[in-house]
Design an enzyme around this catalytic site. Structure first.
Site, mmCIF file in Angstrom:
data_model
loop_
_atom_site.group_PDB
_atom_site.id
_atom_site.type_symbol
_atom_site.label_atom_id
_atom_site.label_comp_id
_atom_site.label_asym_id
_atom_site.label_seq_id
_atom_site.Cartn_x
_atom_site.Cartn_y
_atom_site.Cartn_z
ATOM 1 N N ILE A 557 0.804 -1.219 0.000
ATOM 2 C CA ILE A 557 0.000 0.000 0.000
ATOM 3 C C ILE A 557 0.836 1.268 0.000
ATOM 4 C CG2 ILE A 557 -1.984 -1.100 1.106
ATOM 5 C CD1 ILE A 557 -1.033 0.015 3.765
ATOM 6 N N GLY A 558 2.138 1.154 0.078
ATOM 7 C CA GLY A 558 2.967 2.355 0.057
ATOM 8 C C GLY A 558 4.432 2.012 0.173
ATOM 9 N N ALA A 559 5.239 3.053 0.006
ATOM 10 C CA ALA A 559 6.693 2.897 0.123
ATOM 11 C C ALA A 559 7.255 4.166 0.724
ATOM 12 C CB ALA A 559 7.329 2.613 -1.229
ATOM 13 N N SER A 561 11.122 5.946 2.680
ATOM 14 C CA SER A 561 12.579 5.925 2.636
ATOM 15 C C SER A 561 13.168 4.820 3.495
ATOM 16 C CB SER A 561 13.127 7.280 3.093
ATOM 17 O OG SER A 561 12.633 7.581 4.385
ATOM 18 N N PHE A 562 12.307 4.191 4.348
ATOM 19 C CA PHE A 562 12.817 3.119 5.207
ATOM 20 C C PHE A 562 12.405 1.730 4.739
ATOM 21 C CE2 PHE A 562 12.185 6.856 7.854
ATOM 22 C CZ PHE A 562 13.465 7.044 8.311
ATOM 23 N N GLY A 563 11.478 1.667 3.828
ATOM 24 C CA GLY A 563 11.035 0.361 3.379
ATOM 25 C C GLY A 563 9.665 0.434 2.737
ATOM 26 N N THR A 564 9.025 -0.702 2.664
ATOM 27 C CA THR A 564 7.711 -0.805 2.034
ATOM 28 C C THR A 564 6.649 -1.047 3.093
ATOM 29 O OG1 THR A 564 8.045 -3.183 1.677
ATOM 30 C CG2 THR A 564 8.696 -1.682 -0.104
ATOM 31 N N VAL A 565 5.412 -0.585 2.793
ATOM 32 C CA VAL A 565 4.281 -0.733 3.703
ATOM 33 C C VAL A 565 3.264 -1.677 3.056
ATOM 34 C CG1 VAL A 565 2.502 0.456 5.030
ATOM 35 C CG2 VAL A 565 4.679 1.600 4.538
ATOM 36 N N ASP A 676 11.085 14.318 9.950
ATOM 37 C CA ASP A 676 10.706 13.930 8.585
ATOM 38 C C ASP A 676 9.210 14.145 8.378
ATOM 39 O OD1 ASP A 676 11.242 13.099 6.052
ATOM 40 O OD2 ASP A 676 11.150 10.956 6.494
#
Length: 821
Positions: A557-559, A561-565, A676
């Site tokens: 469902i998203g991405a 800067s730390f990884g994927t969601v 952030d």
């Protein structure tokens, strides 16, 4: 023996080293007395012993000393002016504490009084080894200096004690004047007068090169030293080396600014010169004008000092809490970039990062503009470098305070002994040998010893039957020490010692002997030892530590800067799982990750995304939070039909939600800085309530914004100080909120026409801001502009922003037939 117009409290000069002096004493021994007339013994009659009698009324001078008149004013070339004296004086005899070290008046030497009527002083003879002997002969108080004749029957010469004393005085006076002149660049021949005329000091102009040399050698500037235009602060070249390697008459006492401009910055990267030039430095002109505005707007001197210190601190990298070492990498990067433009000579107004010496100089320059009494002293409470400097401001006639320009800008400290002691006022001559520094061994044996005892004691605790925690009582004792003794060791870089490190030796031996008799209570090999970090943070034993196998991962469902969601199902509930991109963490990084998880675990607020747990075992390190169906605010604002779906009141309510969540984070103890904050990191639920997320991971971010591969890491929302890689505080979040409010008000993508590198240049270094539409609500525009103030300390707090938004939401009328779909 008073000399008109000169001081009389100079000590005598010792020419010979200690091993050349032999003393023969009968009775009460007087200490050594080094003669300066050995090289001139050929000027006297050989084989004759000159005598001078010290009467109560004065001396009978030796005929070789010249005719009548004041003996000190005789012009004898074989005394002060002879080159033989200058050549025979080694620089190693100098000392910072007095004109010359090991003076014959220092130590325990008791000089005979000139008024002793019956004391007969005989002449001095010199044997071939240039030594001499002192002895008491006869009775009473007669002091006789026995002459040692030449063993070959050669000539011997003699000078009266008074002549030697006078010669020593004149020679040392000349050298003291020379050294003082070199060190202070004194243009006034009467600078040794005990009471200088302050009005004359204020009105007498000093050249830029003179003041620059004084600061280069001493590292200090007094209240009466005005920093002139053209002053430059050198670093990377030792004054002592410069004095030895060049001819002062040809090259000057300090490298000229023209010669420094001709230096290629690539030849010696350590050489730098920060110049104060009002004519060719537009940034400094701007500071000049702002200082006048500060002076006019402030009522008290304390307010002026506070505003001026904060201005300088924010301009030169911001405050640092842990010490000035945090600024050193940024300073090196800054100065290297400026050297590519300006070479070695860099204008002070172009510095975006500054160490304590740069901040102190800029404070002094700006304080001189508004006649604020200020001086620069050596030393800094935040670093231990040799070139460290601090500023002191005088309040009234008898009070001065140290101005903090690094850690707590504007705070006034009581000056300590380092700044007001002898080192701050002593003359430091470039002709003096540099003070040697102790050489540290390559291996720190103290740390090895601490590690040895720490490891040994950890074994004792693991196998100790009294330890009911099976190996973890050591860590609890370390971190829960009420006395704070271990904390002091940790601050010194040595780590924490177990409590047994402070045991008496017999107790330590008793503890080590228990290993043999103690039963083995360690867990079996097949049973995993509990993770120390998990126990320390309280993640084991509750539902916060989620096994990876319990999660049913679904669609992405998203991405970020730390990884994927991903959306996932956990025990029948929808959750969001953020899988960290970087899984190859060291133990220290894993512990840091767990500490961040522990912080998120304690947060409970309606505008903070609910933390549900974490997967703490690599390679599946993940954050599990509540699932919000409408996704990110960024996606909601920039999809088609957003203006019809999101009216003005709803968008203002969304901004209010963000401010409430951030105000909660900033008021935590300790405060949590998001670092952030941006619309992709704001999630919206089905009722259009906005919640803040991703605030706990910013400290784990190892890469910069330019290396990010998704829009979540772009610099459109970042504050200028963050883009310049300067230290930041919670006010950087306020700037980011201003961009989000602009986004909500305009429904446009920030800096959509620029790439990330252009945004960095425009916002971070050219002070550009997003254009605010003219038809925007003036009150909303004022909030946005306040959040975008270049000085972080001028930006409002989130509590203030909430107070400003609340009446705007009430005044906005929602359109009819609105439904929350």
């Amino acid at each position: 023996m008073e000399m008109p117009g000169r001081r009389s409290n100079y000590t005598l000069l010792s020419q010979f080293s200690d091993d050349q002096v032999s003393v023969s004493v009968t009775g009460a021994p007087p200490p050594h007395y080094d003669s300066l007339s050995s090289e001139n013994r050929s000027n006297h009659n050989s084989g004759n012993t000159g005598k001078a009698k010290a009467e109560r009324g004065g001396f009978d001078w030796d005929p070789s000393g010249g005719g009548g008149g004041d003996h000190r004013l005789n012009n004898q070339p074989n005394r002060v002016g002879n080159n033989m004296y200058a050549s025979s004086l080694g620089l190693q005899r100098q000392s910072s504490g007095s004109s010359f070290g090991e003076s014959s008046l220092s130590g325990d030497y008791y000089m005979p009084t000139l008024s002793a009527a019956a004391n007969e002083i005989e002449s001095v003879g010199f044997p071939q080894d240039d030594g001499f002997r002192l002895g008491f002969g006869g009775g009473g108080g007669d002091l006789r200096i026995q002459m040692a004749a030449d063993s070959a029957g050669g000539s011997s010469s003699g000078k009266s004690w008074a002549q030697q004393t006078e010669e020593s005085y004149q020679l040392q006076l000349a050298l003291a004047l020379r050294l003082s002149s070199e060190a202070t660049c004194a243009d006034d021949p009467n600078f040794l007068d005990p009471v200088p005329d302050e009005s004359a000091l204020r009105t007498s102009p000093s050249s830029a090169e003179t003041v620059s040399h004084r600061f280069w050698v001493n590292g200090c500037l007094s209240y009466y030293d005005k920093v002139p235009d053209g002053f430059y602060m050198m670093n990377g070249l030792d004054p002592y080396i410069w004095t030895l390697c060049i001819d002062l008459h040809e090259s000057g006492r300090i490298p000229s600014i023209e010669s420094l401009r001709a230096v290629d910055s690539g030849v010696d990267s350590s050489l730098e010169a920060i110049i104060v030039d009002r004519r060719s430095d537009p940034a400094f002109k701007e500071l000049h004008n702002r200082v006048h505005d500060i002076s006019c707007s402030c009522i008290t001197t304390k307010e002026v000092v506070d505003q001026l210190a904060k201005l300088i601190c924010n301009r030169m990298g911001g405050p640092v809490i842990m010490g000035e070492d945090e600024l050193v990498p940024m300073w090196k990067e800054c100065i290297d970039g400026l050297k590519e433009i300006f070479k070695v000579v860099v204008p002070i107004g172009s510095l975006s990062v500054g160490l304590c010496r740069h901040r102190a100089l800029l404070f002094k320059v700006l304080a001189d503009i508004i006649d604020l009494p200020c001086r620069i002293a050596k030393g800094c409470k935040y670093c231990n470098r040799d070139d460290a400097a601090s500023c002191l401001v005088r309040f009234g006639l008898d009070r001065e305070y140290l101005v903090d320009l690094v850690g707590k800008p504007g705070h006034l400290w009581e000056p300590d002994s380092l700044l007001n002691g002898p080192s701050s006022i002593s003359i430091s001559s470039p002709l003096r040998f540099p003070r040697p520094k102790p050489v540290e061994p390559a291996v720190d044996f103290r740390l090895l010893a601490k590690q040895y005892f720490s490891d040994s004691q950890s074994l004792n605790l693991v196998f100790d039957p009294a330890s009911d925690d099976m190996g973890f009582s050591m860590f609890h004792r370390q971190y829960d020490n009420p006395g704070g003794e271990n904390d002091a060791l940790a601050e010194n870089g040595g780590g924490s010692l177990p409590p047994s490190a402070n045991m008496p030796p017999q107790n330590m031996m008793r503890a080590s002997n228990q290993i043999e008799a103690a039963p083995m209570n360690a867990p079996p090999i097949s049973q995993p030892v509990p993770n120390r970090a998990n126990r320390e943070l309280g993640l084991d034993g509750d539902d916060m530590d989620i096994p990876w196998c319990d999660l049913n991962i679904k669609e992405k469902i998203g991405a970020g800067s730390f990884g994927t969601v991903h959306r996932a199902e956990w025990h029948g509930s929808d959750v969001a799982v953020k899988i960290l991109m970087e899984q190859d963490f060291h133990a220290e990084r894993v512990n840091e990750f767990l500490r961040e998880v522990a912080i998120m675990k304690r947060l409970r607020h309606p505008n903070i995304v609910l933390f549900m747990g974490a997967v703490t075992q690599p390679p599946n390190l993940s954050i599990v939070t509540e699932y919000l169906s409408r996704g990110s605010l960024y996606r909601l604002l920039h999809k088609s039909g957003a203006r019809e779906q999101l009216d003005e009141r709803r968008r203002l309510s969304m901004a209010y939600d963000v401010a409430k969540g951030m105000n909660y984070l900033h008021n935590r103890n300790p405060p949590i800085v998001h670092r952030d904050l941006k619309s992709p990191n704001l999630l919206v639920d089905k009722k259009y309530t906005v919640k803040v997320c991703d605030f706990g991971l910013s400290r784990l971010k190892a890469s910069t914004f330019l290396s990010s591969k998704s829009a979540a890491g772009t610099p459109e929302w970042m504050a200028p100080e963050v883009l310049r890689d300067e230290p930041s505080n919670e006010k950087s979040d306020v700037y980011s909120f201003g961009v989000i409010l602009w986004e909500l008000a305009t429904l446009q993508q920030p800096w959509g026409n620029l790439n990330p590198a252009q945004v960095v240049a425009a916002v971070g270094f050219k002070c550009k801001r997003l254009e605010i539409p003219r038809n925007l609500n003036p009150q909303v525009a004022a909030i946005i502009e306040g959040c975008w103030t270049n000085e972080p300390w001028k930006r409002p707090s989130f509590a203030t922003i909430m107070d400003l938004l609340r009446p705007l939401i009430k005044s906005a009328v929602p359109p009819p037939n609105r439904s929350d779909l």
